[in-house]
Design a protein around this motif. Sequence first.
Motif, PDB file in Angstrom:
ATOM      1  N   LEU B 174      -0.111 -20.776  -8.449  1.00  0.00           N
ATOM      2  CA  LEU B 174      -1.073 -19.709  -8.748  1.00  0.00           C
ATOM      3  C   LEU B 174      -0.805 -18.546  -7.786  1.00  0.00           C
ATOM      4  O   LEU B 174      -1.457 -18.412  -6.759  1.00  0.00           O
ATOM      5  CB  LEU B 174      -2.517 -20.204  -8.566  1.00  0.00           C
ATOM      6  N   PRO B 175       0.167 -17.663  -8.116  1.00  0.00           N
ATOM      7  CA  PRO B 175       0.438 -16.548  -7.209  1.00  0.00           C
ATOM      8  C   PRO B 175      -0.601 -15.428  -7.351  1.00  0.00           C
ATOM      9  O   PRO B 175      -1.139 -15.231  -8.439  1.00  0.00           O
ATOM     10  CB  PRO B 175       1.827 -16.069  -7.645  1.00  0.00           C
ATOM     11  N   PHE B 176      -0.899 -14.778  -6.255  1.00  0.00           N
ATOM     12  CA  PHE B 176      -1.794 -13.601  -6.336  1.00  0.00           C
ATOM     13  C   PHE B 176      -1.322 -12.545  -5.339  1.00  0.00           C
ATOM     14  O   PHE B 176      -0.644 -12.868  -4.361  1.00  0.00           O
ATOM     15  CB  PHE B 176      -3.254 -14.004  -6.074  1.00  0.00           C
ATOM     16  N   PHE B 177      -1.679 -11.296  -5.626  1.00  0.00           N
ATOM     17  CA  PHE B 177      -1.224 -10.214  -4.756  1.00  0.00           C
ATOM     18  C   PHE B 177      -2.102 -10.125  -3.524  1.00  0.00           C
ATOM     19  O   PHE B 177      -3.322 -10.107  -3.622  1.00  0.00           O
ATOM     20  CB  PHE B 177      -1.216  -8.880  -5.502  1.00  0.00           C
ATOM     21  N   SER B 178      -1.418 -10.048  -2.371  1.00  0.00           N
ATOM     22  CA  SER B 178      -2.117 -10.022  -1.094  1.00  0.00           C
ATOM     23  C   SER B 178      -1.675  -8.772  -0.328  1.00  0.00           C
ATOM     24  O   SER B 178      -0.570  -8.263  -0.540  1.00  0.00           O
ATOM     25  CB  SER B 178      -1.732 -11.301  -0.348  1.00  0.00           C
ATOM     26  N   MET B 179      -2.536  -8.277   0.538  1.00  0.00           N
ATOM     27  CA  MET B 179      -2.248  -7.120   1.397  1.00  0.00           C
ATOM     28  C   MET B 179      -1.754  -5.915   0.586  1.00  0.00           C
ATOM     29  O   MET B 179      -0.789  -5.231   0.954  1.00  0.00           O
ATOM     30  CB  MET B 179      -1.215  -7.503   2.475  1.00  0.00           C
ATOM     31  N   VAL B 180      -2.377  -5.693  -0.541  1.00  0.00           N
ATOM     32  CA  VAL B 180      -1.962  -4.633  -1.463  1.00  0.00           C
ATOM     33  C   VAL B 180      -2.392  -3.264  -0.933  1.00  0.00           C
ATOM     34  O   VAL B 180      -3.539  -3.094  -0.503  1.00  0.00           O
ATOM     35  CB  VAL B 180      -2.588  -4.870  -2.867  1.00  0.00           C
ATOM     36  N   GLN B 181      -1.479  -2.311  -0.986  1.00  0.00           N
ATOM     37  CA  GLN B 181      -1.837  -0.919  -0.635  1.00  0.00           C
ATOM     38  C   GLN B 181      -1.546  -0.074  -1.870  1.00  0.00           C
ATOM     39  O   GLN B 181      -0.396   0.295  -2.123  1.00  0.00           O
ATOM     40  CB  GLN B 181      -1.030  -0.449   0.566  1.00  0.00           C
ATOM     41  N   MET B 182      -2.560   0.217  -2.631  1.00  0.00           N
ATOM     42  CA  MET B 182      -2.380   0.910  -3.901  1.00  0.00           C
ATOM     43  C   MET B 182      -1.881   2.351  -3.708  1.00  0.00           C
ATOM     44  O   MET B 182      -1.411   2.978  -4.647  1.00  0.00           O
ATOM     45  CB  MET B 182      -3.685   0.902  -4.707  1.00  0.00           C
ATOM     46  N   SER B 183      -1.996   2.848  -2.452  1.00  0.00           N
ATOM     47  CA  SER B 183      -1.495   4.201  -2.201  1.00  0.00           C
ATOM     48  C   SER B 183       0.044   4.221  -2.216  1.00  0.00           C
ATOM     49  O   SER B 183       0.669   5.260  -2.355  1.00  0.00           O
ATOM     50  CB  SER B 183      -2.015   4.682  -0.849  1.00  0.00           C
TER      51      SER B 183
END
Lengths: 519, 245
Positions: B174-183
């Motif tokens: 179950l992968p998920f996005f972590s430490m995402v910086q949408m900028s």
Amino acid sequence: MEKEYRRIGFAEPFVFRAENSVTGSRLRTTLGSKSGLTVSVDKGKYRKGQLLDTFENHLLKAGRVLLTVDGTLLLLNLTTASVIEQKAVSDWRFAGDLGVGALADELSSLTRLRAFMPVGKAAFRVDCGSLLDDEKKTLARLRMVRLRRGKRMLSFGVTVPLRGYGRGHRCLERILRDCKARKNNTTLDLYQTLGISRPQYTAKPKMTFAATTDARRAARSIIAAFIAVARENIPGITADIDSEFLHDYRVSLRKIRSLLSLFQGVFSPAETRELKALFSAMMAPTGTLRDLDVCLLGREEYLAMVPATSKEGVEQLFAFLERERARALKKVVRALNRSGADRELKALAKRFRSGKKLTAGPAATLPAQEYGSRLILKRYRRICTLAAAIDRTTADEKVHELRINCKKLRYLIEFFAPFYPQMDIGRLLKSLKRLQDNLGRFNDCSVQRQFLRTIVEEKMAAFAAHEVEVSEAIGALTAMLNRRQLKERRQVEKNFARFDSIEVRALFLKLFSTQKGEK
Amino acid sequence: MKILACYSNKGGVGKTASSVNLAYACATSGMKTLLCDLDPQAASGFYFRVKPSKKLKEATFFKSRKKLLGAIRASDFENLDLLPANMSFKDFDIFLDRMKKSSSRLKNALKVARSDYDFLILDCPPNISMLSENVFRTADRIIVPVIPTTLSVRTLEQLCLFFTENNFSRKKLLPFFSMVQMSKKLHKETMQILRGQYDMLTPSVPFSTDVERMGVNRAPVAAYAPRSVAAEAYRAVWEEIVARL
């Protein structure tokens, strides 16, 4: 294997009480600074309120304190030092009046029949504390309920061990003990400690005569004890606090009447007859009120028993029963006042205590235990004979007779219980209770059907515009009661077989056999 | 008892932060939760102020049920306990290698906790080893934090390949996005591509100073910043994990 490991890492909570000695600063001073540990205590705010309990002190006996504070009810558990709250309903008296909620559920589990009445005023606060290590990790917790009434004060508390921190918990327990907290064995003296005087009522007083006391003295002592119980209930009946006052009043008089018929030969036959008539006369005016109480207590059950179309009729019927009850209550209160029931009972108590004005019968001098054993065994045999003849075709009257005899046996065992091992008596009563409950439910159905029949035959005019709905509702209820009674009837044989086990038979003989070789 | 592992063969992707915050979300939902720290750095324990276990040294983790249970510590939060790690955990592979039935040792060791907990969350060290094979076999689901950058994507590809080659069910992942910086444009583009290629969890956890402050506050984000975006994100991730179980 897993079971063996289950308790690893868990400690037992320390349930304690203290007077005024356990405070945050006192705990910190006792702990000292060398250990690297700290204690933090969040002091709660005092809230003033009215303490409530039942006539029998149900809450106190369960280690609970109920307070009403500004329209909110707070239930304190003195063993876990936890508090649950619920908004109070105006004019509430019974657990059932409070509707849905954790507090209402707890009160219901203690008693649904007893009213909760004011006991006295008090203030309370809840303190929460923790023992922390050098990294501010909690090692053990502490909860404390502090109760205050004027200058009188006492605290009930409990430690909350945390898994894997047994040593920390032991440390907290040690400093609490050093602050004069001691293991809490009872909460029964709470009201007394707070300076509140409460009746020590019990419907089942412990008998205090010796095994060698003569039967007449034993009978006098039992009767005097139950007269006292009856008298204690009179104020509650006249104030209409709850239905249990009348119930206990009637049960205690019935026990006296039963004793008079069971203890044949202890008093002279003429005196026995006179006394029985006297106690019967005292019970007589209360019968209708009790029947109405039983019916009204079953309201929710009745409503659940009938189809939706009959509910309106049942409501009408209950509104009528409420009015009838108010009338019946007035009659009972008048009868109790007019006859001076309390005065009469007081005089009777004096008569039984002194015994001078009571003529002795032929069995008067027999030793109480021997006499009691003989009566119990005789009654037990009577029950066995009666029950053995009961099958599906036996008339209902025979089942009623069995019920009455079981009741008498129960009374006898209870009268003489102190002479026998408590555990054995407990086992006998438990096995008898199941059968009695079954027979009791059977009888309730029968009484209530008869009650409804009387309404149909004599009181239908009272319903005027709602006659059809009420008739339908009574029809539905009668059918349900009939079905229920048949079900109970079918279980009598099974429950008797359970009561009539080899173990119970052997126990009866072991305990109550008075002659060698008696079988 | 369900076992969930928080795993990535790449370091610094937020495995421990995810383990701690998901365990907290699990516990606050009313489930009895045990967070089992398998990483010798013992960071999970640090976040909960729980000191490293002293008695659970060397192979005792796999050999002594009594000692394993005895090493469990309550956190300061309701329903949440912790099995802290210590430096000797770095040699788990050596111990496992010496043992018989080495591939199911972890599963057997953890069985002892099943009557006490509803969920067991494993905070795993970043490598592919005998221990991680044990984790893949033991866990019902493997939660994989993925930073939407090239190296992380490569790591996810490697993990999927490893699962295929070694006959582990890829459905567990179950992968998920972590430490995402949408900028960052790269993050946005990478997320778009990966969502097309893998069955990623819908919610993603943003890069946040609130998460970084866990080391200072030594508590899960939701305990000190319950309304923060990061706390909400972890809650959402947890809810989707539960829905997928």
